[in-house]
Scaffold this motif. Structure first.
Motif, short mmCIF file in Angstrom:
data_model
loop_
_atom_site.label_atom_id
_atom_site.label_comp_id
_atom_site.label_asym_id
_atom_site.label_seq_id
_atom_site.Cartn_x
_atom_site.Cartn_y
_atom_site.Cartn_z
N GLY A 19 27.75 54.05 53.10
CA GLY A 19 26.59 53.18 53.57
C GLY A 19 25.10 53.89 53.05
N ARG A 20 24.02 53.44 53.26
CA ARG A 20 22.97 53.87 52.83
C ARG A 20 22.23 54.92 53.68
N THR A 21 22.87 55.04 54.88
CA THR A 21 22.11 56.13 55.68
C THR A 21 23.20 57.26 56.10
N GLU A 22 22.84 58.29 55.62
CA GLU A 22 23.80 59.51 55.72
C GLU A 22 24.16 59.76 57.25
N ALA A 23 23.09 59.61 58.08
CA ALA A 23 23.32 60.11 59.59
C ALA A 23 24.35 58.94 59.95
N THR A 24 24.50 57.83 59.75
CA THR A 24 25.42 56.86 60.47
C THR A 24 26.80 57.02 59.64
N VAL A 35 24.86 49.54 47.65
CA VAL A 35 25.99 48.58 46.88
C VAL A 35 25.05 47.90 45.89
N MET A 36 23.86 47.71 45.86
CA MET A 36 22.87 46.98 45.19
C MET A 36 22.57 47.94 43.84
N VAL A 37 23.07 49.38 43.75
CA VAL A 37 22.80 50.22 42.64
C VAL A 37 24.25 50.32 41.79
N SER A 74 23.34 42.29 47.14
CA SER A 74 24.23 43.51 48.15
C SER A 74 25.68 42.64 48.38
N GLY A 75 25.67 41.29 48.55
CA GLY A 75 26.68 40.55 49.00
C GLY A 75 27.56 40.18 47.87
#
Length: 260
Positions: A46-51, A73-75, A122-123
């Protein structure tokens, strides 16, 4: 029956390697936890390391193996790195779950071009890119589970037209891949989840009357649990129990999509 600590599921996916996008929270997290509970090694991204670190920690606390990879996922380069890190750590990819997506909200006249682009990028486009990257490893028995939405078939899509269109495109891509990749031994299925996610809980707190209407439209009169309901369905679709199922859409929504 062999179980993982805190899992309670038979290890029907023992030794399998799963990538689950958007697994730092919500439906993606529930699927990641359920796959781990069934014995899979799970790559949380995911995009957020903490989660994603929190999900990885919970999986490992249950006695399973996990790897957290920060990924937008957009990259495209991030997707390349995600697959490379997975193969480096676990040797292959057996299960791919495309759950991540930026939700484009707004009426067709009001929604911004940026929101529209983010929804498509992203989809369905991200799912297609990742499916193609994983294809060589999925050959000979791998599975893809794409997380869609009943919005893609719901006749009422006010303020959700672009979102519905992106999910309808994902449904079509899933059918296409099921047809084209069946001879390669790859099964591709789609789910329509409806679960008690953080976003839906916020909605319920902010608009309780609207949430009551949502519940009233579900024949089973409850939201699903992201792990024991939605995740369990993903385990089934990834397991040998569904070995003759491909190209299907499975509504995991208490009957909301087709019964009401």
């Amino acid at each position: 029956m062999t179980t993982l600590a805190g899992g309670g599921q038979e290890r029907v996916l023992a030794g399998k390697v799963a990538i689950v996008t958007g697994s730092g929270q919500g439906v993606g997290q529930g699927i990641a936890l359920a796959l781990a509970g069934a014995g899979a090694h799970v790559v949380v991204c995911g995009r957020t390391e903490a989660t994603i670190d929190a999900t990885r920690t919970e999986i490992e606390a249950r006695g399973a193996r996990a790897l957290a990879v920060r990924c937008d996922v957009m990259v495209p380069d991030d997707l390349d790195r995600l697959v490379a890190r997975t193969v480096e750590a676990f040797g292959t990819v057996d299960i791919l779950v495309n759950s991540a997506m930026v939700v484009p909200a707004g009426t067709l006249l009001e929604i911004s071009e940026e929101a529209v682009a983010a929804g498509w990028e992203s989809g369905p486009l991200a799912a297609l890119r990742l499916m193609r990257l994983c294809h060589p490893y999925l050959r000979g028995g791998g599975t893809v589970i794409n997380v869609s939405s009943s919005a893609s078939v719901n006749p009422s899509t006010h303020s959700r037209g672009v979102y519905a269109a992106t999910k309808a495109a994902l449904n079509a891509l899933s059918r296409g891949a099921a047809n084209e990749w069946g001879p390669d031994g790859i099964r591709v299925n789609t789910i329509f989840p409806l679960a008690s996610t953080p976003a839906l809980r916020r909605f319920a707190a902010e608009e309780p009357d609207a949430m009551a209407d949502v519940i009233a439209g579900i024949p089973l009169r409850r939201l699903g649990d992201q792990e024991t309901d939605i995740g369990a369905a993903a385990v089934f679709l990834a397991s040998p129990a569904s070995s003759y199922i491909t190209g299907a859409i499975l509504p995991v929504d208490g009957g909301a999509a087709y019964v009401r």
